[in-house]
Design an enzyme around this catalytic site. Structure first.
Site, short mmCIF file in Angstrom:
data_model
loop_
_atom_site.label_atom_id
_atom_site.label_comp_id
_atom_site.label_asym_id
_atom_site.label_seq_id
_atom_site.Cartn_x
_atom_site.Cartn_y
_atom_site.Cartn_z
N SER A 233 0.80 -1.22 0.00
CA SER A 233 0.00 0.00 0.00
C SER A 233 0.83 1.27 0.00
O SER A 233 0.32 2.34 -0.34
CB SER A 233 -0.94 0.01 1.21
OG SER A 233 -1.83 -1.08 1.15
N LYS B 160 -8.29 3.19 6.42
CA LYS B 160 -7.31 4.23 6.08
C LYS B 160 -7.97 5.60 6.04
O LYS B 160 -7.38 6.61 6.47
CB LYS B 160 -6.67 3.90 4.73
CG LYS B 160 -5.80 2.65 4.77
CD LYS B 160 -5.29 2.29 3.38
CE LYS B 160 -4.45 1.01 3.42
NZ LYS B 160 -4.00 0.59 2.08
#
Length: 831
Positions: free
Chosen positions: A706, A749
Site C-alpha cells: 500500500s 485508512k
C-alpha cells in the site's frame, strides 16, 4: 615356577615360602555336578550307577580319587574337555548302598591338583595329575583380610533369610586363612563358576580378595531386596488399612442413616440412561459401559473413569433445543439497542435471521435429503479490537432467543482442545466444543468462536484442521469427539467467528466462512456510542446516578481525539471509567453533590494528552510524504522519509520493513529514475548519491504494497526538491509502468486520515467503490482523489493548494460517487 625342579619358590612381601610338589600320579577321576569340592572339607556324595564300580576299585586300592566339576551339569557321561582341569584329591572315608540301592560315599578333600594328561583306556576316567599347593602369605595384610572376610560373612548371613547359625559359628572358629576361604566359599550363595574360579586361584590373599568382592555384591543385592520387600509390605498394609477404614466408614454411615451404597450407583445410572434423550448409538455405548461398571469393584481404578464418562453422556443436551423467536422487528430493535452504527453489518445479520426463520417454517415442504445451505452459513466478523464483534454475537443470540456460549481460540495449539482426549489417557476429558455445548444446556446455542485468527499449531496437531469439520454444515451433524467416541449433532448450532486479521486464518478454514468486515468507527460514531452505551454502563458499574456525574460533549470529544488511538471504543470506555473513579473521589472527599466533566477536567484527570503524534504534521521540506496503512488495531498514517548523501547509487531501507515493502521502495526508485526528465530531475544525480528511506516507528514491523505510491512521492520530492503537500494522505500499489493498483482497507485508512486531520486522500481509481461506502461524516470533510497512473498522483501531491481548491492543470481524471466525471479531481466537495 620351573618345570625341571621339584621345588617351588614363591615370594610374597619379601618373604620366601617353600612348597614341595610330588611327582605325577595317575588317579581315577570322579565327575562332580553343580558343586565344587574343596580341600580340608568332608562332603557326602551320591554316586551314580556308572561310577559305583570305580569307587569300589578305589577303595580296594588306596581310597584316593580326583574330584573334578562338570562344566555343563546336564551332560550325563562327561569326557575330557567337558570337565574343569583343577580339582581336589579326596580320600574315601566311607561308602555304602542305601535301601534304594544308591551308593552314598563320604569323601574328605586333601589338596588341589591339576590335570597333566588324560589316560586312555579303561571303563572310567583316569588322569595323570600334578599337585598344586596354594601360596599362603604371611603378614598383617592377610590378617586384615581374614577379619574383613569374617565381618562380611556375618553381615551376609544376618541379612539372609533362614541362614544357618552353625555356619556362622563354624566360620568364627577357623583360624587357618586357607580353610577360612574354602569354608566360606562352600557355605555362601555363590555360583559354581565363581567357586571354581576361587579354587583355581593360587594365592590365598587373592582368593580372599575375590571372595570379598562377590560377597559385597551379594550383600548389596540382599539390601536392595530387603528394601523392596519392605516397600511392598508397607503398601499392602496401607491398602488393607484403607480397606478396613472404608468398611468402618460404611458401617458408621449405615448407623447414621447416611448410606451411600456403591451397589446402588449402577441402578441409578440405569434409570438415568433410560430417562435420557440420547440417540441409539450413544445409548448402546452407555449401556455397554454400565455393564462393565457393574462387574467392577467401586475401589477399582477404572470405576470412577467409567462413572465420569457416563455422567458426560447422560448430561449432554442431546435433544434439548431452544425455540427460535425469529421475529425480525424484535431482532432489529435488539441490534439497534445494543449497537450504534454498523448499519451494513446489522442488515446482514437481519438477513441471516430472516432466512433461518423462513427455512424453518417451510421445512416440511422440503425434501429431507436436500441440503439447507442457507442454514449452514458460518459468519466471521473481522475487524480491529473493540468494535463490538463479540457483543454482536450476544445480540444475535438474544434476538433469536437462544443461549449464548463462547470459546476463545487465542493460543490454542493442541488439536485435543477441539476434539478432546481419548479415554486411554489419564485425566482425559471432552474437547472444548462439547464442554461449551454442555455448559449452554441446549443443542442449538449461538456459539462464538473468538479470535479464530490466533490459532497456533505444533507437534500436538493443528486445531484449525479440527475446526474444518465443526464449521462444515455437511459434516458437523456427525461430529465425533475423541472422548465421547459417539456422534454428536452440531448442525443446529449457529457458529459465529471473530478475527482481527484475515491473513493468519488458513485458507480452507477461511473458505468455510462468510467474512463480514467491521472497519471501525468515526469520531461522531464514537461520540454517540459513548453517550448511548459507554457512559451509562460505567455509571451503572460504579453505582453512580445520572445526576451525580455528567459528561459534556466537548469532554468526550477530547478523550476521543487526544487520549485514544483505536478503531474501536475499548480504550474510550477505560478512560470514561477512570474519570468515573475520579468523580467518586471528588464526591466523597470534596463533598460535591454533582460532578460535571468538562474538557479542562479531562485534562486534569487524565493528565497529558497521549496521541498528539497521530495528527498530521505540517512540513515543507522535500523527501517526506504521508502514507496510509492498516494495522491490527485499525488504520493509521505513516510518514515516509528519504534523504540522500554522496555515494554510488545504493538504496538503504530502515524501519523494520517487510519484503513486499522493500520491493515497493526499489520499484519506486526505478520509476523515478526512468521518469527523471519529466520530473525535472538531473539523471546524473542518481549515480553519485546514496538514498536512505526510513519509515518511523522503527520498533513496529511493516509490510504490504500500500505504500508504493507514497514512496514514489517521497523519492520524487527528494530529487526534485519540491515538497509533497502535508495535508495529503496517499495509498496504492505501483508497477514499473506507472500504474496504480487497488489496495485493501480503504475505510480504515480513510478513518485514520480523518482522525489525523488530513484534507485529501489519493487512492487508486479502482477503489472508488470503497469510497462510496464511507460514512457521510468522512465524505463531507475529506476530499478523495482517485488516480489510475502515478503521473496523476504526482500532479495532485505536488500541487500548491493552501486553500484546498484544485489546481487547473492537475491532470487527474476522477469519478464522483455517482460515476460522473469530475474536472477538479476532488471528491466529493468539488463535485
Amino acid at each position: 615356577m620351573k618345570s625341571d625342579t621339584n621345588e617351588v619358590k614363591d615370594i610374597y612381601e619379601g618373604e620366601m615360602i617353600e612348597a614341595k610338589t610330588d611327582t605325577q600320579d595317575i588317579i581315577p577321576i570322579l565327575p562332580v555336578r553343580s558343586m565344587v569340592a574343596f580341600p580340608q572339607m568332608s562332603v557326602p556324595f551320591m554316586i551314580s550307577f556308572s561310577s559305583a564300580s570305580m569307587i569300589d576299585e578305589a577303595i580296594a586300592a588306596d581310597r584316593t580319587v580326583g574330584l573334578l566339576t562338570v562344566k555343563d551339569p546336564e551332560v550325563e557321561h562327561p569326557v575330557p574337555g567337558q570337565l574343569y582341569e583343577v580339582g581336589t584329591i579326596a580320600k574315601i572315608l566311607h561308602a555304602k548302598k542305601n535301601e534304594e540301592g544308591v551308593m552314598v560315599a563320604l569323601l574328605n578333600g586333601i589338596r588341589r591338583f591339576k590335570v597333566s594328561t588324560w589316560q586312555s583306556g579303561g571303563p572310567h576316567l583316569k588322569a595323570s595329575v600334578l599337585h598344586a599347593p596354594e601360596i599362603v602369605e604371611t603378614g598383617i595384610e592377610l590378617e586384615v583380610l581374614q577379619r574383613q572376610l569374617r565381618d562380611t560373612v556375618f553381615e551376609v548371613l544376618e541379612m539372609t533369610p533362614n541362614s544357618s547359625k552353625e555356619a556362622a559359628e563354624t566360620i568364627s572358629r577357623i583360624n587357618d586363612p586357607l580353610q577360612l576361604a574354602y569354608v566360606t566359599t562352600f557355605n555362601m550363595n555363590l555360583t559354581t563358576e565363581v567357586r571354581q574360579e576361587l579354587l583355581e586361584i593360587d594365592s590365598v590373599s587373592q582368593k580372599i580378595r575375590v571372595l570379598l568382592s562377590h560377597l559385597s555384591r551379594e550383600k548389596e543385592m540382599l539390601s536392595i531386596g530387603k528394601k523392596i520387600k519392605s516397600e511392598v509390605q508397607e503398601k499392602m498394609s496401607k491398602t488393607q488399612r484403607n480397606y478396613f477404614l472404608r468398611q468402618q466408614l460404611e458401617a458408621i454411615k449405615k448407623e447414621l442413616g447416611e448410606t451411600d451404597d456403591p451397589a446402588s450407583a449402577p441402578d441409578d445410572y440405569a434409570e438415568r440412561i433410560e430417562g435420557s434423550d440420547m440417540p441409539d448409538e450413544a445409548r448402546k455405548e452407555a449401556v455397554r459401559e454400565l455393564e462393565r461398571m457393574q462387574q467392577m469393584s467401586p475401589q477399582s481404578a477404572e470405576y470412577p473413569i467409567i462413572k465420569t464418562y457416563l455422567d458426560w453422556l447422560i448430561d449432554l443436551p442431546w435433544g434439548q433445543l431452544s425455540d427460535d423467536s425469529g421475529d425480525i422487528n424484535d431482532a432489529r430493535r435488539i441490534l439497534d439497542e445494543d449497537h450504534y452504527g454498523l448499519e451494513e453489518i446489522k442488515a446482514r445479520l437481519i438477513e441471516y435471521i430472516a432466512v433461518r426463520r423462513l427455512v424453518k417454517d417451510r421445512q416440511g415442504a422440503q425434501d429431507e435429503t436436500e441440503d439447507n445451505t442457507a442454514l449452514g452459513v458460518i459468519l466471521c466478523l473481522a475487524g480491529p479490537p473493540g468494535v463490538g464483534k463479540t457483543s454482536l454475537g450476544r445480540s444475535v443470540a438474544r434476538a433469536l432467543g437462544r443461549k449464548f456460549t463462547r470459546m476463545s481460540l487465542g493460543g490454542v495449539r493442541d488439536e485435543a482442545e477441539i476434539r478432546g482426549h481419548r479415554r486411554t489417557y489419564i485425566g482425559a476429558m471432552p474437547g472444548r466444543i462439547i464442554q461449551s455445548i454442555k455448559r449452554a444446556g441446549t443443542r442449538n446455542p449461538v456459539f462464538m468462536l473468538d479470535e479464530i485468527d490466533k490459532i497456533g499449531q505444533d507437534w500436538r496437531g493443528d486445531p484449525s484442521s479440527a475446526l474444518l469439520e465443526v464449521l462444515d454444515p455437511a459434516q458437523n451433524n456427525t461430529f465425533r469427539d475423541h472422548y465421547l467416541d459417539v456422534d454428536f449433532d452440531l448442525s443446529e448450532v449457529i457458529f459465529i467467528a471473530t478475527a482481527n486479521q484475515l491473513d493468519t486464518i488458513p485458507g480452507p478454514l477461511k473458505d468455510r466462512m462468510e467474512i463480514i468486515q467491521i472497519d471501525g468507527y468515526t469520531a461522531l460514531e464514537k461520540l454517540e456510542i459513548a453517550r448511548r452505551h459507554l457512559i451509562p454502563r460505567q455509571l451503572r458499574s460504579h453505582r453512580l446516578e445520572d445526576d451525580e456525574v455528567t459528561f459534556v460533549e466537548d469532554a468526550v470529544v477530547k478523550i476521543i481525539h487526544d487520549y485514544t488511538r483505536e478503531a474501536g471504543v475499548r480504550n474510550l470506555e477505560r478512560h470514561i471509567a477512570a474519570i468515573c473513579r475520579k468523580g467518586i473521589v471528588a464526591l466523597n472527599e470534596k463533598g460535591w453533590s454533582h460532578v460535571v466533566v468538562t474538557e479542562q477536567m479531562v485534562r486534569d484527570y487524565l493528565k497529558k494528552e497521549r496521541f498528539d503524534a497521530e495528527r498530521s504534521e505540517t512540513f515543507d521540506v522535500p523527501g517526506i510524504a504521508t502514507g496510509l496503512a492498516v494495522t491490527s488495531v485499525g488504520g493509521d498514517i505513516l510518514f515516509i522519509e528519504a534523504t540522500r548523501m554522496p555515494g554510488k547509487g545504493r538504496l538503504s531501507l530502515t524501519g523494520q520493513l517487510g519484503s513486499v515493502m522493500k520491493e515497493s521502495a526499489e520499484i519506486a526508485l526505478s520509476y523515478v529514475r526512468t521518469k527523471a526528465d519529466q520530473l525535472d530531475i538531473d539523471p546524473g544525480a542518481f549515480e553519485h548519491a546514496d538514498v536512505h528511506v526510513h519509515v518511523p516507528a522503527g520498533a513496529l514491523p511493516k509490510d504490504g504494497p500500500s505504500a508504493g505510491v507514497a514512496m514514489v512521492m517521497t523519492l520524487a520530492s527528494l530529487f526534485s526538491g519540491k515538497p509533497v503537500r502535508s495535508d495529503v494522505g496517499i495509498t496504492g500499489e505501483i508497477t514499473l509502468r506507472g500504474r496504480v493498483l487497488p489496495v485493501g482497507g480503504i475505510k480504515m485508512k480513510a478513518l485514520a486520515a480523518h482522525r489525523a486531520g488530513l484534507k485529501t486522500v489519493i487512492l487508486p481509481k479502482r477503489n472508488l467503490s470503497d469510497v462510496e461506502d464511507l460514512p457521510e461524516e468522512i465524505l463531507s470533510e475529506l476530499a478523495f482523489v482517485t488516480v489510475d497512473r502515478i503521473e496523476d498522483a504526482i500532479a495532485e501531491a505536488f500541487a500548491d493548494r493552501p486553500d484546498g481548491n484544485a489546481s487547473d492543470d492537475s491532470g487527474s481524471a476522477t469519478e464522483n460517487i455517482d460515476g460522473d466525471e469530475c474536472d477538479t479531481g476532488l471528491m466529493p466537495l468539488a463535485c
